[in-house]
Design a protein around this motif. Structure first.
Motif, PDB file in Angstrom:
ATOM      1  N   GLN A   1      32.328 -18.773  29.004  1.00  0.00           N
ATOM      2  CA  GLN A   1      31.151 -18.825  28.155  1.00  0.00           C
ATOM      3  C   GLN A   1      30.045 -19.651  28.796  1.00  0.00           C
ATOM      4  O   GLN A   1      30.291 -20.524  29.634  1.00  0.00           O
ATOM      5  CB  GLN A   1      31.497 -19.416  26.788  1.00  0.00           C
ATOM      6  N   ARG A   2      28.836 -19.362  28.378  1.00  0.00           N
ATOM      7  CA  ARG A   2      27.698 -20.141  28.827  1.00  0.00           C
ATOM      8  C   ARG A   2      27.806 -21.575  28.310  1.00  0.00           C
ATOM      9  O   ARG A   2      28.189 -21.803  27.157  1.00  0.00           O
ATOM     10  CB  ARG A   2      26.404 -19.496  28.325  1.00  0.00           C
ATOM     11  N   GLU A   3      27.458 -22.531  29.150  1.00  0.00           N
ATOM     12  CA  GLU A   3      27.547 -23.926  28.772  1.00  0.00           C
ATOM     13  C   GLU A   3      26.290 -24.672  29.175  1.00  0.00           C
ATOM     14  O   GLU A   3      25.622 -24.321  30.149  1.00  0.00           O
ATOM     15  CB  GLU A   3      28.768 -24.594  29.417  1.00  0.00           C
ATOM     16  N   LEU A   4      25.999 -25.703  28.422  1.00  0.00           N
ATOM     17  CA  LEU A   4      24.870 -26.558  28.743  1.00  0.00           C
ATOM     18  C   LEU A   4      25.172 -27.376  29.983  1.00  0.00           C
ATOM     19  O   LEU A   4      26.235 -27.981  30.096  1.00  0.00           O
ATOM     20  CB  LEU A   4      24.561 -27.490  27.572  1.00  0.00           C
ATOM     21  N   VAL A   5      24.225 -27.405  30.904  1.00  0.00           N
ATOM     22  CA  VAL A   5      24.315 -28.253  32.083  1.00  0.00           C
ATOM     23  C   VAL A   5      23.496 -29.523  31.872  1.00  0.00           C
ATOM     24  O   VAL A   5      23.988 -30.634  32.041  1.00  0.00           O
ATOM     25  CB  VAL A   5      23.841 -27.519  33.345  1.00  0.00           C
ATOM     26  N   ALA A   6      22.241 -29.353  31.520  1.00  0.00           N
ATOM     27  CA  ALA A   6      21.349 -30.484  31.305  1.00  0.00           C
ATOM     28  C   ALA A   6      20.140 -30.021  30.515  1.00  0.00           C
ATOM     29  O   ALA A   6      19.740 -28.864  30.599  1.00  0.00           O
ATOM     30  CB  ALA A   6      20.906 -31.101  32.636  1.00  0.00           C
ATOM     31  N   LYS A   7      19.566 -30.920  29.746  1.00  0.00           N
ATOM     32  CA  LYS A   7      18.331 -30.624  29.041  1.00  0.00           C
ATOM     33  C   LYS A   7      17.457 -31.859  29.003  1.00  0.00           C
ATOM     34  O   LYS A   7      17.947 -32.990  29.121  1.00  0.00           O
ATOM     35  CB  LYS A   7      18.595 -30.095  27.626  1.00  0.00           C
ATOM     36  N   ILE A   8      16.174 -31.626  28.833  1.00  0.00           N
ATOM     37  CA  ILE A   8      15.212 -32.710  28.826  1.00  0.00           C
ATOM     38  C   ILE A   8      14.141 -32.411  27.786  1.00  0.00           C
ATOM     39  O   ILE A   8      13.651 -31.289  27.686  1.00  0.00           O
ATOM     40  CB  ILE A   8      14.607 -32.922  30.236  1.00  0.00           C
ATOM     41  N   THR A   9      13.785 -33.406  26.993  1.00  0.00           N
ATOM     42  CA  THR A   9      12.769 -33.245  25.971  1.00  0.00           C
ATOM     43  C   THR A   9      11.390 -33.466  26.565  1.00  0.00           C
ATOM     44  O   THR A   9      11.237 -33.918  27.699  1.00  0.00           O
ATOM     45  CB  THR A   9      12.987 -34.221  24.813  1.00  0.00           C
ATOM     46  N   SER A  10      10.383 -33.147  25.778  1.00  0.00           N
ATOM     47  CA  SER A  10       9.018 -33.350  26.239  1.00  0.00           C
ATOM     48  C   SER A  10       8.723 -34.821  26.495  1.00  0.00           C
ATOM     49  O   SER A  10       7.842 -35.136  27.304  1.00  0.00           O
ATOM     50  CB  SER A  10       8.021 -32.790  25.225  1.00  0.00           C
ATOM     51  N   GLY A  11       9.442 -35.707  25.815  1.00  0.00           N
ATOM     52  CA  GLY A  11       9.269 -37.131  26.015  1.00  0.00           C
ATOM     53  C   GLY A  11      10.088 -37.717  27.143  1.00  0.00           C
ATOM     54  O   GLY A  11       9.959 -38.907  27.440  1.00  0.00           O
ATOM     55  N   GLY A  12      10.943 -36.909  27.767  1.00  0.00           N
ATOM     56  CA  GLY A  12      11.712 -37.369  28.914  1.00  0.00           C
ATOM     57  C   GLY A  12      13.156 -37.721  28.640  1.00  0.00           C
ATOM     58  O   GLY A  12      13.880 -38.105  29.566  1.00  0.00           O
ATOM     59  N   GLY A  13      13.605 -37.615  27.397  1.00  0.00           N
ATOM     60  CA  GLY A  13      15.001 -37.868  27.108  1.00  0.00           C
ATOM     61  C   GLY A  13      15.889 -36.784  27.687  1.00  0.00           C
ATOM     62  O   GLY A  13      15.533 -35.607  27.678  1.00  0.00           O
ATOM     63  N   THR A  14      17.064 -37.164  28.190  1.00  0.00           N
ATOM     64  CA  THR A  14      17.933 -36.213  28.877  1.00  0.00           C
ATOM     65  C   THR A  14      19.339 -36.220  28.308  1.00  0.00           C
ATOM     66  O   THR A  14      19.808 -37.214  27.752  1.00  0.00           O
ATOM     67  CB  THR A  14      18.010 -36.510  30.378  1.00  0.00           C
ATOM     68  N   ASN A  15      20.006 -35.092  28.455  1.00  0.00           N
ATOM     69  CA  ASN A  15      21.423 -34.933  28.167  1.00  0.00           C
ATOM     70  C   ASN A  15      22.054 -34.164  29.310  1.00  0.00           C
ATOM     71  O   ASN A  15      21.461 -33.210  29.818  1.00  0.00           O
ATOM     72  CB  ASN A  15      21.655 -34.182  26.859  1.00  0.00           C
ATOM     73  N   TYR A  16      23.257 -34.563  29.692  1.00  0.00           N
ATOM     74  CA  TYR A  16      23.983 -33.901  30.765  1.00  0.00           C
ATOM     75  C   TYR A  16      25.396 -33.582  30.324  1.00  0.00           C
ATOM     76  O   TYR A  16      26.017 -34.331  29.566  1.00  0.00           O
ATOM     77  CB  TYR A  16      24.075 -34.785  32.006  1.00  0.00           C
ATOM     78  N   ALA A  17      25.910 -32.475  30.830  1.00  0.00           N
ATOM     79  CA  ALA A  17      27.323 -32.212  30.688  1.00  0.00           C
ATOM     80  C   ALA A  17      28.110 -33.259  31.466  1.00  0.00           C
ATOM     81  O   ALA A  17      27.681 -33.711  32.537  1.00  0.00           O
ATOM     82  CB  ALA A  17      27.664 -30.817  31.205  1.00  0.00           C
ATOM     83  N   ASP A  18      29.262 -33.649  30.930  1.00  0.00           N
ATOM     84  CA  ASP A  18      30.067 -34.660  31.607  1.00  0.00           C
ATOM     85  C   ASP A  18      30.422 -34.248  33.036  1.00  0.00           C
ATOM     86  O   ASP A  18      30.510 -35.096  33.931  1.00  0.00           O
ATOM     87  CB  ASP A  18      31.346 -34.933  30.825  1.00  0.00           C
ATOM     88  N   SER A  19      30.598 -32.969  33.253  1.00  0.00           N
ATOM     89  CA  SER A  19      31.024 -32.482  34.551  1.00  0.00           C
ATOM     90  C   SER A  19      29.969 -32.642  35.643  1.00  0.00           C
ATOM     91  O   SER A  19      30.301 -32.551  36.829  1.00  0.00           O
ATOM     92  CB  SER A  19      31.434 -31.010  34.455  1.00  0.00           C
ATOM     93  N   VAL A  20      28.712 -32.871  35.265  1.00  0.00           N
ATOM     94  CA  VAL A  20      27.653 -32.975  36.263  1.00  0.00           C
ATOM     95  C   VAL A  20      26.992 -34.341  36.289  1.00  0.00           C
ATOM     96  O   VAL A  20      26.131 -34.583  37.147  1.00  0.00           O
ATOM     97  CB  VAL A  20      26.574 -31.888  36.064  1.00  0.00           C
ATOM     98  N   LYS A  21      27.378 -35.231  35.401  1.00  0.00           N
ATOM     99  CA  LYS A  21      26.781 -36.560  35.370  1.00  0.00           C
ATOM    100  C   LYS A  21      26.992 -37.274  36.702  1.00  0.00           C
ATOM    101  O   LYS A  21      28.082 -37.273  37.259  1.00  0.00           O
ATOM    102  CB  LYS A  21      27.373 -37.390  34.236  1.00  0.00           C
TER     103      LYS A  21
END
Length: 121
Positions: A44-64
């Motif tokens: 299945q498709r999975e989130l790798v990373a995302k970033i908000t307009s303000g610069g906040g980020t989230n990463y999948a544990d596998s790529v941190k």
């Protein structure tokens, strides 16, 4: 009306690096979050990373610690710097934009066509 175009995918050896780019176009007024997802064969498709307009980020544990997401709001472009690549990173990588306002329209989600990243052992 809104289009996301990815670039930068390709073939790389394990331990190498790639930089993905995604540019949004189409009379865009604003984009909330932009991110990268990936889908490996048979998974299945999975989130790798995302970033908000303000610069906040989230990463999948596998790529941190290996991947870094960034964006240029003025250019409506998001980047994914991928270092220390592993064979398990092999997948089609898709660019995503959330809550896009373009002209008179609001789009909950917009997706790019995907770019293939292949990491050889």
């Amino acid at each position: 009306q809104v289009k996301l175009v990815e670039s930068g995918g390709g073939l790389v050896q394990a331990g190498g690096s790639l930089r993905l780019s995604c540019a949004a176009s189409g009379s865009i007024f604003s984009i909330n979050a932009m991110g990268w997802y990936r889908q490996a064969a048979g998974k299945q498709r999975e989130l790798v990373a995302k970033i908000t307009s303000g610069g906040g980020t989230n990463y999948a544990d596998s790529v941190k610690g290996r991947f870094t997401i960034s964006r240029d709001n003025a250019k409506n472009t998001v980047y994914l710097q991928m270092n220390s690549l592993k064979p398990e990173d092999t997948a089609v990588y898709y660019c995503n934009a959330e809550n896009v306002i373009a002209g008179p329209f609001a789009h909950l989600e917009v997706w790019g066509q995907g770019t293939l990243v292949t990491v050889s052992a």
